[in-house]
Write a protein that holds these residues in place. Structure first.
Motif, PDB file in Angstrom:
ATOM      1  N   SER A 162      -7.353   2.903  -5.610  1.00 24.15           N
ATOM      2  CA  SER A 162      -5.906   3.796  -5.251  1.00 24.15           C
ATOM      3  C   SER A 162      -6.787   5.864  -6.460  1.00 24.15           C
ATOM      4  O   SER A 162      -8.116   5.198  -6.908  1.00 24.15           O
ATOM      5  N   GLU A 163      -6.079   6.838  -6.565  1.00 21.25           N
ATOM      6  CA  GLU A 163      -7.015   7.851  -7.075  1.00 21.25           C
ATOM      7  C   GLU A 163      -6.744   7.466  -8.158  1.00 21.25           C
ATOM      8  O   GLU A 163      -8.574   7.897  -9.003  1.00 21.25           O
ATOM      9  N   ASP A 164      -6.321   6.837  -9.338  1.00 25.25           N
ATOM     10  CA  ASP A 164      -6.596   6.650 -10.902  1.00 25.25           C
ATOM     11  C   ASP A 164      -6.982   5.704 -11.451  1.00 25.25           C
ATOM     12  O   ASP A 164      -7.178   5.591 -11.889  1.00 25.25           O
ATOM     13  N   GLY A 165      -7.432   5.387 -10.310  1.00 25.34           N
ATOM     14  CA  GLY A 165      -8.442   4.300 -10.194  1.00 25.34           C
ATOM     15  C   GLY A 165      -7.559   2.166 -11.261  1.00 25.34           C
ATOM     16  O   GLY A 165      -8.248   1.771 -11.123  1.00 25.34           O
ATOM     17  N   TRP A 224       0.938   4.274  -2.442  1.00 28.75           N
ATOM     18  CA  TRP A 224       0.247   5.674  -2.265  1.00 28.75           C
ATOM     19  C   TRP A 224      -1.441   5.084  -1.493  1.00 28.75           C
ATOM     20  O   TRP A 224      -2.384   5.869  -2.304  1.00 28.75           O
ATOM     21  N   LEU A 225      -2.061   4.110  -1.401  1.00 26.44           N
ATOM     22  CA  LEU A 225      -3.442   4.034  -0.997  1.00 26.44           C
ATOM     23  C   LEU A 225      -3.214   3.450   0.675  1.00 26.44           C
ATOM     24  O   LEU A 225      -2.202   2.816   0.928  1.00 26.44           O
ATOM     25  N   GLU A 226      -4.442   3.503   0.779  1.00 25.36           N
ATOM     26  CA  GLU A 226      -4.682   2.136   2.139  1.00 25.36           C
ATOM     27  C   GLU A 226      -5.700   1.405   1.842  1.00 25.36           C
ATOM     28  O   GLU A 226      -6.500   1.047   0.463  1.00 25.36           O
ATOM     29  N   LYS A 232      -9.100   0.490   0.127  1.00 28.62           N
ATOM     30  CA  LYS A 232      -9.502   1.470  -0.833  1.00 28.62           C
ATOM     31  C   LYS A 232      -9.210   1.886  -2.093  1.00 28.62           C
ATOM     32  O   LYS A 232      -7.929   0.928  -2.367  1.00 28.62           O
ATOM     33  N   CYS A 257       1.351  -0.887   0.072  1.00 25.41           N
ATOM     34  CA  CYS A 257      -0.160   0.105   0.122  1.00 25.41           C
ATOM     35  C   CYS A 257       0.821   1.529  -0.101  1.00 25.41           C
ATOM     36  O   CYS A 257       0.705   2.190  -0.387  1.00 25.41           O
ATOM     37  N   SER A 305      -6.612  -1.798  -6.494  1.00 19.49           N
ATOM     38  CA  SER A 305      -7.393  -1.249  -5.188  1.00 19.49           C
ATOM     39  C   SER A 305      -6.423  -2.865  -4.366  1.00 19.49           C
ATOM     40  O   SER A 305      -6.188  -3.669  -4.782  1.00 19.49           O
TER      41      SER A 305
END
Lengths: 624, 249, 196, 191
Positions: free
Chosen positions: A105-108, A98-100, A103, A94, A111
């Motif tokens: 990730s911002e750019d889809g 850069w993701l939790e 969730k 993670c 996960s």
């Protein structure tokens, strides 16, 4: 998803509403998730109410009704994975992406989340990448995986050795050394006929290897004798019990014996159709098994006119999609019919009203393999092995704190101590004898024998040495059951959730003896009031662990008196943030005791004399 | 003489094929229940109707009656278990009786009164559930859903519309409606559907009937749910009667 | 059960007249409706006053609760001050009774629990309808901060008895208290037990 | 313009803080803080309304006919006022700008009932304890209650119009009694 592609999938599944789950699994694999429009299109195409399609799509862990990224990474989170350090590896992945956890990730793109035991406890920690199993995770492999994901390399092109799954067979006995050629058992059975084979099974006193231990001959006979316009044989390859991977090995390396067993069962009960319900976590086996079935059809060992004897029996493989409850036979059948895996009202049982309401026998992979062996070697031979009430051998998947995790085939009646010795366990503190849904044995019980009449097991032996915190084991099981409860009946749906919260409360140092009583209360409630085995067994291991390893819980009890489950100071976090305050009055932490003294002091000062309450004139009641 | 079984020591006749619950209801004997309803197939999910038959727990709405059975029903042990089940239901959803228009006609509330439940006991979940007011005549207030699937069965078995279904798993289980948008307005549901008058709690509510019946005159103000005897299963809604009288009167 | 304790202190031993039970009442995040309903026992207040005397309560205006036998808690735990007062009551009262829906299950105020407190404060003090330009969220240290969620009292301290209702009727309170004082486990029959 | 909320920032020479917490002679939750210097001269006094619940936010999204029943719970002493305020707000929403005479009379009757109840309550529960407690409380308080109980017993036999029987007449008598007891108000100065 272009409608053409959708049409192609629907056509291949003959627009059969019963194949709804298989259709959704294929759509999920193509698109990464199931958009609302897709659900509507499938509903129209199959003539099903859309709400029915949505209820199936939203039930299974591996089907996503919300975008879950092009890469869906699910870390296997059984206690054995935890013991091998899966959490650190997940955090590392993670961090790199850069993701939790949980969730997208911002750019889809990706996960990362957890999933229940993926059946790789002997070569963990493991994860599923878009449904494909990767074993023996280590920091370097995680680093490279993050790299591959960021460079959008398809999972199919990841290093092949990552996907390698060992059998890890450590001790063979009559089953794993059966030495039969593919179809040999089937030929013998066809030659001897149904009645004779049923007689052999009866003489063998073979009992179901899934864990319930129901007499296979009784099941087959009552299924054969039940009226119906079709009979079905179902091979239960859901194998969801944490710590179990014996069926994985049978499917990977003894598939022909299992198929022979299914055909023999079909012949015995008068069925022409069989299903293998393969858990979604073992998707990596699907192509290999389908190919083998096709070869058998060509070799006349499956399908029409098997071995020229006029017996027709074919097998279809259905995939599960991440639901432990589908190991329960009636929930499995609901899932086979494209519905959420919720156990049916019993009676009637599947043997009379199973798949499509027809007589159906649901047997575990190992049971079917043994049936084939018995057809050849005979019931008497089988009965001579093991104990009178538990005949034959049992495959044990041993994992956890052992030198040689893997598959051990022992005759029933073997003591737990012998198994631990064979697996190279040392300084063992505890063993769970049936995964999360069975008992937990302490060191003084290792003399007990593995058999239905003593330590009943479905084959999951998880070993914990003295360094392990048994509280964390119980907590992992509590979360497992809360995640896997199908939600149908009140005691299990809400009871497992309450249990998981109680465990988290202890873990957060808010525990008190009150909470241990609450756990015992949940155990008593769920026993006997739950709709199926999941609810009735969800608290057995936990109850055992609390009873036999109380210090592991006592250490967690923060105070003798009741404490709130939530952190009082953290409960003021939003208010502090919105008001920008950080003065003592804005906290409820360790100043609680200090404030209590201050108030006590104020109280005593305010009352000049210990007179009755009425005397002190309120208007003069000015605090100093 | 057809067969009979003992319910708390009382003889209850039954016809073959009847469940313990059906026979008891026919004899006017109250067995606590929430997801059972005389007009629909048994469901067996709420477990309020758990009894003991020959010392073993059994779900009386699904288990067949058999001659000679000794059924324990309103014992302290079983009522305590039912109280715990009710407490679990109360903390799982959002049940704010003071501002709920179904209060006084609510089976969950009336059963909790009957079991003498004074506290929800557990820590509340306080879930975040939606309210769907899209339909012109019927409101869907999911906060009070106890997942009994009476509406699912009514809409499927009687209305033939399949308007409702349960989605999700475990505590994420929730009611969904049969429309692309997920809104009730976009389904073929009408206020006269059987499914519109079957919700034992305050989820499916006909609009413009809120608080029409004063406190004291509502169904379970007048008598406890256990006194409703055979029609205890009828989903009471004095508000419907009031509206009916208003139209007829 | 806690109520046995009450029984033996009030059983009139031959010599001493029965000691009056000390009762303290407070409203945490309540609306005083339950206190009003408590007064609705009307003239039965007189026989009650022969059995009990009031320590801290709005009636006596005593600011802090001293050692008491019974503590009647109205209202849920909505802010930091409620926590202090509730813990003070737990420390000083032998028996705590959660009086009314707010204390028993969070009541109406708990309808904010599914919303983020930050959004509520933002709307009420900054973006809501009719607010003056530039108004801000009060940050005076004298004001207790609200908790992220409203909690029923049994989620913060151990509670011995629960008397639901919004408000519980005067008769229900009377029946409950008298049974408790007589040392019986209180039970409310049909008509007295209400959650609305 | 962004006005700073005025707060009790202690000036340089330290003032002693005295708090009357809680203020109990009013419905709702409040606290009074007084800042005095050494010779007890008061510098600053503030009334703090300590309770925040957020009704204005969480009634949003609720069915509109629930709101009057919800906002009653703003105050246990004047629930009717909040109920009527919500009802009037809903009149605009449902387009009932002109309220029928019956509804109007019913609203007034409800409000008068509450006014009577509030007066009796304020006197007997909120203010009289200050007066009577300073004056041998149990005696005074009992006096008031016995009188009240006595009058109510006499009322049982009296020929009271149907509409006023029961609580209504009791509230009216309580109202008159509270006017009578106002006579004691001046006694406080003799403390």
């Amino acid at each position: 998803m272009a409608t053409a592609e959708l049409e192609d999938i629907l056509e291949r599944h003959r627009r059969d509403p019963l194949r709804l789950l298989q259709i959704l699994i294929e759509l999920q694999a193509r698109d990464g998730w199931l958009p609302p429009a897709t659900l509507s299109a499938v509903a129209t195409a199959l003539g099903l109410p859309r709400a029915r399609v949505e209820s199936t799509a939203s039930f299974y862990s591996f089907l996503h009704t919300h975008p879950a990224g092009d890469y869906r990474i699910l870390f296997s989170d059984n206690i054995t994975d935890r013991m091998l350090g899966n959490m650190a590896l997940m955090q590392a992945l993670c961090g790199k992406l850069w993701l939790e956890p949980g969730k997208v990730s911002e750019d889809g793109l990706v996960s990362v989340a957890t999933t229940s035991c993926t059946g790789m406890c002997d070569q963990g920690p493991a994860l599923l990448a878009n449904g494909r199993t990767i074993t023996r995770l280590a920091p370097e492999r995680i680093d490279e995986m993050a790299h591959l994901i960021r460079r959008r390399v398809p999972v199919g092109d990841w290093p092949p050795e990552w996907f390698h799954v060992e059998d890890n067979i450590r001790r063979r006995d009559v089953l794993l050394d059966h030495g039969l050629a593919p179809g040999q058992a089937l030929a013998v059975a066809l030659d001897r006929g149904a009645t004779s084979i049923l007689g052999e099974i009866e003489r063998s006193a073979l009992r179901g290897r899934g864990g319930a231990g129901f007499g296979s001959d009784i099941k087959w006979r009552s299924c054969r004798d039940a009226w119906g316009d079709a009979h079905y044989v179902i091979c239960n390859a859901d194998e969801g019990e944490p710590g179990t991977f014996k069926d994985r090995v049978l499917l990977a390396s003894y598939f022909d014996l299992v198929v022979d067993g299914m055909c023999i069962a079909g012949m015995a009960i008068g069925a022409n159709k069989g299903f293998i319900y393969l858990r979604g976590e073992y998707r990596y086996l699907l192509d290999r098994l389908e190919t083998r079935l096709a070869q058998r059809r060509e070799q006349g060992l499956l399908g029409r006119n098997i071995l020229g004897c006029g017996f027709t029996f074919d097998i279809e493989i259905h995939l599960g999609a991440g639901a432990y409850i589908c190991g329960e036979e009636s929930a499995l059948i609901e899932s086979l019919e494209g519905k959420p895996g919720k156990p049916r009202i019993r009676p009637p049982f599947p043997v009379t009203n199973g798949y499509r309401g027809q007589p159906t026998t649901v047997n575990n992979v190992e049971t079917l393999a043994l049936a084939a062996l018995i057809a050849v070697r005979g019931g008497e031979w089988f009965r001579a092995i093991g104990t009178p009430a538990s005949t034959g051998t049992k495959l044990l998947s041993v994992s956890g704190d052992v030198e040689r995790p893997g598959i051990y085939e022992f005759p029933f009646g073997v003591t737990m101590a012998e198994v631990l010795d064979a697996a190279g366990a040392c300084d063992t503190q505890a063993v769970t004898s049936a995964g999360a849904a069975g008992h937990c044995l302490a060191a003084d019980e290792f003399g007990r024998r593995i058999a239905f009449e003593d330590v009943a097991t479905g084959g999951s032996i998880m070993v914990f040495d003295a360094s392990r915190d048994m509280f964390e084991v119980a907590r992992n099981f509590a979360h497992f059951f809360a995640h896997e409860s199908c939600g149908f009946c009140t005691p299990c749906r809400v009871g497992t959730a309450v249990n998981a919260r109680l465990m988290d409360k202890l873990a957060a140092d808010h525990g008190s003896p009150y909470d241990l009583d609450e756990m015992a209360k949940m155990h008593r409630l769920m026993q006997g009031a739950s709709h199926c085995g999941l609810g009735n067994t969800a608290t057995i291991a936990i109850d055992d662990i609390v009873a036999k390893f109380r210090p592991a819980f006592e250490r967690r009890l923060h105070s003798p008196e009741y404490e709130p489950a939530f952190d009082l100071d953290a409960a003021l976090s939003q208010a502090r943030r919105m008001t920008g305050r950080d003065d003592p009055g804005a906290h409820l932490g360790d100043n609680l005791e200090a404030l209590a003294e201050e108030r006590a002091h104020a109280r005593d000062a305010a009352k000049p004399a210990p007179s009755s309450a009425a005397e002190s004139a309120p208007s003069k009641d000015l605090q100093p | 003489m057809n067969d009979s079984f003992l319910l708390d020591g009382e003889d209850i006749p039954f016809t073959p094929g009847q469940t313990v619950m059906q026979a008891a209801a026919a004899a006017g004997k109250y067995i606590p229940h929430l997801c059972w309803h005389p007009d629909f197939a048994a469901h067996g999910s709420c477990k309020l109707c758990t009894v003991k038959i020959g010392g073993r727990f059994a779900t009386s709405c699904t288990v067949r009656a058999a001659a000679g059975q000794e059924v324990e029903n309103r014992t302290d042990e079983l009522d305590a278990k039912r109280r715990t089940l009710l407490q679990l239901l109360f903390v799982e959803g959002n049940h704010f009786c003071p501002s709920c228009e179904k209060s006084g006609d609510c089976a969950l509330q009336a059963t909790a009164y009957e079991m003498g439940m004074l506290t929800p006991h557990f820590d509340h979940f306080y879930p975040d559930r939606p309210v769907d007011a899209s339909h012109p005549d019927v409101l869907l207030e999911f906060n009070r859903c106890i997942l009994c699937e009476l509406c699912v069965r009514a809409s499927r078995e009687v209305d033939g519309k399949n308007v409702f279904a349960l989605a999700g798993r475990g505590t994420r289980s929730h009611l969904v409606v049969n429309s692309d948008s997920g809104r009730l307005a976009d389904t073929d549901f009408t206020a006269s559907d059987r499914a519109a008058a079957v919700c034992p709690v305050g989820v499916i509510l006909k609009k413009r009937l809120g608080f029409t019946v004063p406190i004291g005159a509502r169904t379970y103000d007048l008598n406890p749910i256990s006194a409703m005897g055979a029609n205890a299963g009828q989903q009471a809604d004095s508000r419907a009667n009031a509206a009916h009288e208003k139209e007829v009167g | 059960m806690a109520h046995e304790y009450l029984n033996d202190t009030t059983s009139p031993s031959a010599a001493a007249t029965p000691r009056k039970l000390k009762v303290a009442t407070v409203s945490l995040a309540g609306c005083f409706g339950c206190h009003m309903s408590f007064l609705d026992i009307d003239e039965r207040l007189l026989p009650l006053l022969e059995l009990v005397e009031f320590d801290r309560s709005p009636l006596t205006d005593i600011k802090h609760c001293g050692p008491c036998d019974i503590g009647l808690i109205e209202g849920g735990v909505c802010n930091a001050e409620n926590v202090h007062v509730l813990r003070e009551f737990r420390a000083n009262c032998k028996v705590l009774i959660a009086l009314g829906a707010c204390a028993v299950n969070g009541g109406l105020p708990a309808q904010r629990n599914h919303l983020a407190l930050a959004d509520i404060l933002q709307m009420v003090y900054r973006t809501g309808h009719g607010l003056a330009e530039g108004s801000s969220i009060p940050d005076d240290p004298e004001l207790p901060l609200p908790l992220n969620q409203v909690h029923p009292v049994h989620e913060v301290v151990k509670i011995d008895y629960f008397l639901p209702g919004c408000p519980p009727s005067g008769d229900a309170i009377w029946a409950f208290l008298t049974q408790l004082i007589e040392g019986k486990a209180p039970s409310l029959g049909h008509g007295l037990l209400h959650y609305d | 313009m962004n006005f700073e909320l005025e707060t009790a920032s202690l000036p340089s020479e330290n003032l002693r803080r005295v708090a009357i917490d809680p203020v109990s002679r009013v419905e709702g939750h409040g606290k009074v803080t007084i800042l005095l210097d050494e010779d007890n001269k008061v510098h600053q006094v503030r009334l703090h309304i300590v309770e925040f619940r957020g009704f204005e936010r969480f009634i949003q999204g609720r069915p509109y006919w629930e709101v009057p029943v919800m906002v009653q719970r703003l105050c246990g002493i004047c629930p009717v006022s909040h109920h009527l305020a919500a009802s009037k707000a809903l009149d605009l929403i449902v387009g009932a700008s002109k309220v029928t005479p019956t509804a109007d009379k019913m609203r007034r009757l409800m409000h008068y009932g509450q006014i009577l109840q509030s007066h009796a309550l304020h006197f007997f529960h909120l203010s009289s304890p200050d007066l009577l407690f300073g004056f041998g409380s149990s005696l005074g308080f009992t006096l008031a209650l016995v009188l009240f109980a006595g009058i109510r017993e006499r009322l049982d036999g009296a020929d009271v119009p149907l509409a006023f029987k029961g609580t209504a007449i009791a509230m009216i008598t309580a109202g008159f009694m509270s006017l009578a007891f106002m006579g004691f108000a001046g006694l406080d100065r003799f403390q």
